[in-house]
Write a protein that holds these residues in place. Structure first.
Motif, short mmCIF file in Angstrom:
data_model
loop_
_atom_site.label_atom_id
_atom_site.label_comp_id
_atom_site.label_asym_id
_atom_site.label_seq_id
_atom_site.Cartn_x
_atom_site.Cartn_y
_atom_site.Cartn_z
N ASP A 1 0.83 -1.20 0.00
CA ASP A 1 0.00 0.00 0.00
C ASP A 1 0.86 1.26 0.00
OD1 ASP A 1 -2.25 -1.57 0.00
OD2 ASP A 1 -2.60 -1.39 2.16
N GLU A 2 1.95 1.24 0.76
CA GLU A 2 2.83 2.41 0.82
C GLU A 2 3.50 2.65 -0.54
OE1 GLU A 2 4.04 5.65 2.80
OE2 GLU A 2 2.79 4.07 3.66
N LEU A 3 3.96 1.58 -1.18
CA LEU A 3 4.59 1.73 -2.50
C LEU A 3 3.59 2.20 -3.55
CD1 LEU A 3 6.94 -1.37 -2.62
CD2 LEU A 3 7.59 1.03 -2.44
N LEU A 4 2.36 1.69 -3.50
CA LEU A 4 1.34 2.15 -4.44
C LEU A 4 1.02 3.63 -4.23
CD1 LEU A 4 -1.13 -0.86 -4.64
CD2 LEU A 4 0.33 0.02 -6.44
N GLY A 5 0.96 4.07 -2.99
CA GLY A 5 0.71 5.48 -2.71
C GLY A 5 1.83 6.37 -3.25
N MET A 6 3.05 5.91 -3.07
CA MET A 6 4.19 6.69 -3.59
C MET A 6 4.15 6.74 -5.12
SD MET A 6 7.18 5.45 -0.93
CE MET A 6 8.40 5.50 -2.16
N ALA A 7 3.81 5.62 -5.76
CA ALA A 7 3.76 5.59 -7.22
C ALA A 7 2.64 6.49 -7.73
CB ALA A 7 3.56 4.15 -7.69
N GLU A 8 1.49 6.47 -7.06
CA GLU A 8 0.38 7.33 -7.49
C GLU A 8 0.74 8.80 -7.37
OE1 GLU A 8 -3.03 6.22 -5.23
OE2 GLU A 8 -3.34 4.36 -6.33
N SER A 9 1.38 9.17 -6.27
CA SER A 9 1.76 10.58 -6.11
C SER A 9 2.83 10.98 -7.13
CB SER A 9 2.24 10.86 -4.69
OG SER A 9 3.42 10.15 -4.42
N ALA A 10 3.74 10.08 -7.44
CA ALA A 10 4.74 10.40 -8.46
C ALA A 10 4.09 10.54 -9.83
CB ALA A 10 5.81 9.31 -8.49
N PHE A 11 3.13 9.67 -10.14
CA PHE A 11 2.45 9.76 -11.42
C PHE A 11 1.63 11.03 -11.52
CE2 PHE A 11 -1.10 8.69 -14.30
CZ PHE A 11 -0.36 8.44 -15.44
N GLN A 12 0.97 11.41 -10.40
CA GLN A 12 0.20 12.66 -10.41
C GLN A 12 1.14 13.86 -10.58
OE1 GLN A 12 -3.04 13.28 -7.96
NE2 GLN A 12 -3.98 11.42 -8.77
N GLY A 13 2.30 13.81 -9.96
CA GLY A 13 3.27 14.88 -10.16
C GLY A 13 3.75 14.95 -11.59
N TYR A 14 3.93 13.79 -12.20
CA TYR A 14 4.32 13.74 -13.60
C TYR A 14 3.24 14.35 -14.49
CZ TYR A 14 5.33 11.72 -18.18
OH TYR A 14 5.57 11.54 -19.51
N GLN A 15 1.96 13.99 -14.20
CA GLN A 15 0.87 14.52 -14.99
C GLN A 15 0.73 16.03 -14.81
OE1 GLN A 15 -1.02 13.13 -17.26
NE2 GLN A 15 -0.09 11.11 -17.02
#
Length: 144
Positions: free
Chosen positions: A101-115
């Motif tokens: 869950d922690e890794l998925l949260g980090m990936a989602e926030s990184a993807f949102q930052g990318y977008q």
């Protein structure tokens, strides 16, 4: 020297009620039979309370695993290296969903930052001065 009631100095019992050794053995035997019947009654009550027969019929493999586990513990397996390894594995497996869950949260926030960074650059030419000024404080993704 300690003297016990009902015993004389030469080892022959002197029972004040007139009984003897045989009466004591009979009394001990009846006490043992009473203890045995009480123990059997307690085991029967426990079996009815736990409904072991019904549980075995509903879930035979689970009850077999429980019996193996109880036998392992009663056989002295609690403080062995195998138990330590099993506990370590269990803790790792229990922690796995938390890490996931922690890794998925980090990936989602990184993807949102990318977008977000990609949306700020806009559809204009990549080399324009206005695009560079607008995105000066935020990192931009590489262009291909």
């Amino acid at each position: 020297m300690t003297t016990f009631p009902g015993a004389s100095g030469n080892g022959t019992p002197q029972d004040p009620q007139g009984g003897g050794f045989g009466q004591r053995v009979d009394h001990i035997g009846s006490d043992a039979q009473q203890l045995w019947s009480d123990a059997r009654g307690a085991v029967t009550d426990l079996g009815q309370t736990l409904d072991l027969r019904g549980r075995v019929e509903r879930n035979p493999y689970g009850m077999m695993a429980a019996a193996v586990g109880v036998g392992y513990l009663l056989g002295g397996g609690l403080f062995t290296p195998l138990t330590a390894r099993i506990l370590r594995l269990g803790v790792r497996l229990a922690a796995l969903p938390l890490v996931k869950d922690e890794l998925l949260g980090m990936a989602e926030s990184a993807f949102q930052g990318y977008q977000t960074g990609r949306g700020m650059a806009g559809p204009g030419p990549q080399g324009s001065a206005s695009a560079n000024a607008a995105s000066a404080g935020t990192p931009r993704p590489p262009t291909y």
